[in-house]
Design a protein around this motif. Structure first.
Motif, PDB file in Angstrom:
ATOM      1  N   GLY A  48       0.808  -1.003   0.036  1.00 59.01           N
ATOM      2  CA  GLY A  48       0.097   0.144  -0.029  1.00 59.01           C
ATOM      3  C   GLY A  48       0.901   1.244  -0.015  1.00 59.01           C
ATOM      4  N   ALA A  49       0.146   2.338   0.190  1.00 60.33           N
ATOM      5  CA  ALA A  49       0.908   3.877   0.287  1.00 60.33           C
ATOM      6  C   ALA A  49       0.454   4.544   1.454  1.00 60.33           C
ATOM      7  CB  ALA A  49       0.413   4.336  -1.005  1.00 60.33           C
ATOM      8  N   LEU A  50       1.129   5.442   1.943  1.00 59.20           N
ATOM      9  CA  LEU A  50       0.844   5.946   3.087  1.00 59.20           C
ATOM     10  C   LEU A  50       0.482   7.424   2.878  1.00 59.20           C
ATOM     11  CD1 LEU A  50       1.449   4.769   5.941  1.00 59.20           C
ATOM     12  CD2 LEU A  50       3.425   6.237   6.059  1.00 59.20           C
ATOM     13  N   GLY A  70     -10.810   1.235   1.687  1.00 61.99           N
ATOM     14  CA  GLY A  70      -9.595   0.898   0.887  1.00 61.99           C
ATOM     15  C   GLY A  70      -8.342   1.279   1.943  1.00 61.99           C
ATOM     16  N   VAL A  71      -8.866   1.427   3.404  1.00 63.73           N
ATOM     17  CA  VAL A  71      -8.020   1.721   4.505  1.00 63.73           C
ATOM     18  C   VAL A  71      -7.455   0.569   4.900  1.00 63.73           C
ATOM     19  CG1 VAL A  71      -7.690   2.968   6.675  1.00 63.73           C
ATOM     20  CG2 VAL A  71      -8.817   3.877   4.741  1.00 63.73           C
ATOM     21  N   LEU A  72      -6.127   0.361   4.947  1.00 68.36           N
ATOM     22  CA  LEU A  72      -5.301  -0.901   5.473  1.00 68.36           C
ATOM     23  C   LEU A  72      -5.044  -0.784   6.874  1.00 68.36           C
ATOM     24  CD1 LEU A  72      -3.429  -1.596   2.164  1.00 68.36           C
ATOM     25  CD2 LEU A  72      -5.409  -2.652   2.776  1.00 68.36           C
ATOM     26  N   VAL A  84      -3.150   3.181   2.729  1.00 70.31           N
ATOM     27  CA  VAL A  84      -4.314   2.785   1.933  1.00 70.31           C
ATOM     28  C   VAL A  84      -3.863   1.643   0.649  1.00 70.31           C
ATOM     29  CG1 VAL A  84      -5.605   4.793   2.563  1.00 70.31           C
ATOM     30  CG2 VAL A  84      -3.707   4.902   0.622  1.00 70.31           C
ATOM     31  N   ASP A  85      -4.801   1.294  -0.077  1.00 68.89           N
ATOM     32  CA  ASP A  85      -4.253   0.462  -1.140  1.00 68.89           C
ATOM     33  C   ASP A  85      -3.768   1.518  -2.258  1.00 68.89           C
ATOM     34  OD1 ASP A  85      -6.839   1.386  -1.618  1.00 68.89           O
ATOM     35  OD2 ASP A  85      -7.810  -0.559  -1.888  1.00 68.89           O
ATOM     36  N   LEU A 121       2.416  -5.975  11.423  1.00 72.58           N
ATOM     37  CA  LEU A 121       1.937  -6.429  12.617  1.00 72.58           C
ATOM     38  C   LEU A 121       0.324  -6.496  12.198  1.00 72.58           C
ATOM     39  CD1 LEU A 121       3.506  -5.061  15.843  1.00 72.58           C
ATOM     40  CD2 LEU A 121       4.227  -7.092  14.296  1.00 72.58           C
ATOM     41  N   GLU A 122      -0.148  -5.971  11.556  1.00 77.86           N
ATOM     42  CA  GLU A 122      -1.724  -5.930  11.275  1.00 77.86           C
ATOM     43  C   GLU A 122      -1.915  -7.324  10.458  1.00 77.86           C
ATOM     44  OE1 GLU A 122      -2.394  -2.259   9.444  1.00 77.86           O
ATOM     45  OE2 GLU A 122      -2.619  -1.353  11.837  1.00 77.86           O
TER      46      GLU A 122
END
Lengths: 314, 378
Positions: free
Chosen positions: A232-234, A254-256, A269-270, A308-309
């Motif tokens: 994903g991206a931040l 879309g929020v990871l 997010v993806d 960790l998620e």
């Protein structure tokens, strides 16, 4: 990286160690090259201290093989001790001895010649900023000075391997800077350093980092590659009420993952391009004042949290 | 083994002892206090047993008899009671430990029939004192009888009768004054050293564990033997200072006759000090908490050295199984050595057995302690 060669200095395979019902270390394998500053990063209880103790030969593994500086640590823990210096997490020097007496004691245990001791003591005390405190009892030093004294004692002989268990925990920023200056110097002279830390900014300074969770290595690479590998991206969301923003964005599509960091929220997010406007709209909808949403480079902490998620770990 | 690392350990340990003046003071003052307490407090001699006298006759002879009890030095006639009830009361209150009742017809019976009875009653709650006191009383009466017989014979112009065909000529050697203090004080020295010595070293390893210095220490090349010998060096010096203090107090303060050689005393004392320090060190290696180690040291040394070393209870009077157990009580060998060196002036060659036993003990303890030292956290 400066003095890194292809000589393997620390090699651990299939390390296991349990304490009663707790599996502190489960199946850890590590290969560390000469001249590396290798960081073990993880929360308390992840197994950092146990790994340090196993490598230092002060704790026996239940299973697995360890070679440090060419010595089989499991079979011959005594032989490795003149090759390495180990600084435990808890201050391990004598508080009722002065700075100079502690240094003298450890130099004698490592059979350092008087000439070399004098030269190194002066040099190391200078670098650590401890030169004016030689006659002070170690117990009367501040936390940061204690840790630097520990490092001086660990370096009074010429170790090939330096094992530092959370050396800068509770240390003031100035002492931390001194500390790291000494470590960088050591790396130049080919000393291999393994340190554990809970500080992410320190993890970024390591040549390689292993992220530990529940006695296992979740990921191990250079800090930059670890960041690239983060799925994903931040997005960096700066909000007046970051807690409310965190709540609002938690189950947005879309929020990871989310990470609350002071006055901002790091949202993984993806797809940054697509989700950025969506999140902006969602915050506006819920009347949460926010100044900006920008795409940023992840830090080690973001990578760590992502790993960790459950979804990120996949 | 590296002498350099051994000396480094000794240097570090000495500094730590020096920086902890309270512990050092205790290490040096404890023997002083115990020597005063045990040296003055312990005596097996029974003197001046307080008697209650019920003299119902008040004659020349009865007064003479009472006087003989007092003159013997074993008794004191502190109380006089006129009735049996008063005697009983005095015994019940503990005002006296025994009573002598001289009947109203004492002189008359003696003169007319040639025999008379005197009754003694003792408080036997303390059996040892009572046994000794009864023996003393019998001695007083026997002497009185013999004297009366001689006087009676002289008064009637007869030759004194022979009391017995065999005369016992008792001589006592080595402790001519039969002073039990001369016998006990050397043993007191042994007991004090056994207690203090084990206390001195019982904390030395557990302190390193509790303060968190052990983890770093065992990560260095230092070996178990170097740690042990290095740590024992300063305590050995303190132990010898304590021993010298106790021994000189025995000789010059309590005036226990010292007939042996100071060299024999020094050699055997050094050996015993090594054993007691080794015991404390072994406890320290085995028990990681300071409090626990200190208490175990006290329990393990206190009972055997006071009960089973021959300090107060003679070993050859014990049942055979208990005697076998005393062979393990290292203090008994030093008690034997000290008594022999002090009172008999025994030379080294007469002490080979206890010296061999102590040497074997020292070697075994040091070997076990070195092997028990854990140079890992697990």
């Amino acid at each position: 990286m400066t003095a890194t060669t292809h000589e393997i200095v620390i090699e651990a395979q299939g390390l296991k160690r349990r304490f009663g019902a707790v599996e502190a270390v489960r199946d850890i394998s590590l290969t560390i090259m000469r001249g590396e500053i290798f960081g073990l990063v993880g929360a308390d209880g992840a197994g950092k201290t146990t790994i340090m103790r196993l490598l230092a030969g002060v704790l026996r593994p239940d299973a697995g093989a360890i070679r440090v500086a060419g010595v089989d640590v499991v079979a011959e823990p005594k032989r490795v001790r003149s090759e390495l210096s180990y600084m435990p997490q808890r201050f391990g020097l004598y508080e009722d001895l002065t700075v100079a007496e502690n240094i003298f004691f450890y130099s004698e245990l490592f059979s350092v010649s008087p000439r070399e001791r004098r030269a190194r003591t002066g040099q190391l005390l200078e670098a650590a900023g401890l030169a004016p405190f030689q006659r002070r009892l170690a117990g009367q030093l501040s936390g940061g000075m204690k840790q630097k004294l520990g490092l001086v004692c660990a370096l009074i002989h010429t170790p090939r391997v330096l094992l530092l268990d959370e050396p800068t925990t509770g240390v003031d920023p100035v002492s931390r800077r001194d500390f790291w200056a000494i470590l960088y110097n050591l790396r130049e002279s080919g000393v291999t350093i393994l340190l554990s830390t809970a500080y992410m900014d320190e993890a970024e300074r390591c040549s390689r980092v292993a992220l530990l969770q529940a006695g296992q290595i979740r990921s191990c690479d250079t800090p930059s590659r670890l960041k690239q590998a983060m799925p994903g991206a931040l997005l960096d969301v700066v909000a007046d009420d970051p807690g409310a923003a965190n709540q609002a964005l938690k189950d947005a599509p879309g929020v990871l993952g989310l990470l609350l960091m002071g006055d901002r929220v790091h949202v993984r997010v993806d797809d940054a391009g697509r989700r950025s406007p969506e999140l902006r709209a969602r915050l506006a909808e819920r009347a949460i004042a926010h100044t900006e949403i920008t795409t940023i480079e992840p830090g080690i902490e973001d990578v760590f949290v992502a790993l960790l998620e459950p979804d990120g770990a996949a | 083994m590296s002498l350099r690392r051994l000396f480094a350990m000794a240097f570090k340990e000495t500094l730590q002892i020096w920086r902890d003046p309270r512990s050092l003071a205790i290490a040096l003052l404890m023997p002083v206090m115990q020597m005063a307490l045990l040296g003055y407090g312990v005596s097996l001699d029974i003197k001046r047993v307080p008697l209650c006298i019920n003299d119902q006759e008040h004659s020349q002879l009865s007064r003479d008899l009472v006087q003989r009890f007092v003159a013997s030095g074993w008794f004191s006639a502190d109380h006089a009671s006129a009735t049996d009830r008063a005697v009983r009361g005095a015994l019940d209150r503990g005002a006296c430990a025994g009573a002598v009742t001289i009947p109203v017809d004492f002189s008359r019976a003696l003169m007319t029939t040639g025999s008379a009875s005197v009754q003694t009653v003792f408080d036997a709650t303390d059996t040892n004192t009572t046994n000794v006191a009864i023996g003393y009383a019998q001695g007083v009466i026997a002497q009185t009888t013999a004297d009366f017989e001689s006087q009676w014979a002289a008064a009637h112009g007869l030759r004194p009768p022979k009391i017995g065909a065999v005369d016992l000529e008792a001589r006592v050697w080595f402790n001519e004054g039969l002073d039990s203090r001369n016998f006990i004080i050397p043993a007191v020295v042994a007991v004090i050293l056994a207690l203090v010595g084990a206390q001195l070293t019982s904390l030395t390893i557990s302190r390193e564990w509790e303060r968190g210095t052990m983890e770093q220490l065992i990560s260095t090349p230092v070996t178990a033997l170097e740690v042990m010998l290095g740590k024992l060096v300063p305590y050995f010096v303190i132990g010898l200072v304590d021993a010298a203090f106790c021994l000189f107090t025995a000789i010059y303060w309590f005036k226990v006759p010292f007939r042996g050689s100071f060299i024999v005393l020094a050699i055997t004392t050094a050996l015993f000090t090594l054993v007691v320090l080794g015991i404390g060190y072994l406890i320290s290696v085995r028990i990681r908490s300071q409090l626990g180690a200190s208490q175990v040291a006290l329990i393990l040394t206190m009972t055997p050295t006071t009960m089973l070393s021959g300090y107060t209870f003679a070993i050859d009077q014990m049942p055979a199984p208990v005697q076998a157990v005393t062979l393990l009580v290292y203090a008994r060998y030093y008690v034997t050595i000290l008594r022999d060196v002090f009172l008999k002036g025994s030379p080294l060659q007469d002490l080979l057995i206890p010296i061999a036993a102590l040497s074997a003990y020292a070697a075994a303890i040091i070997w076990i302690a070195a092997r028990s030292f854990r140079d890992r956290l697990d």
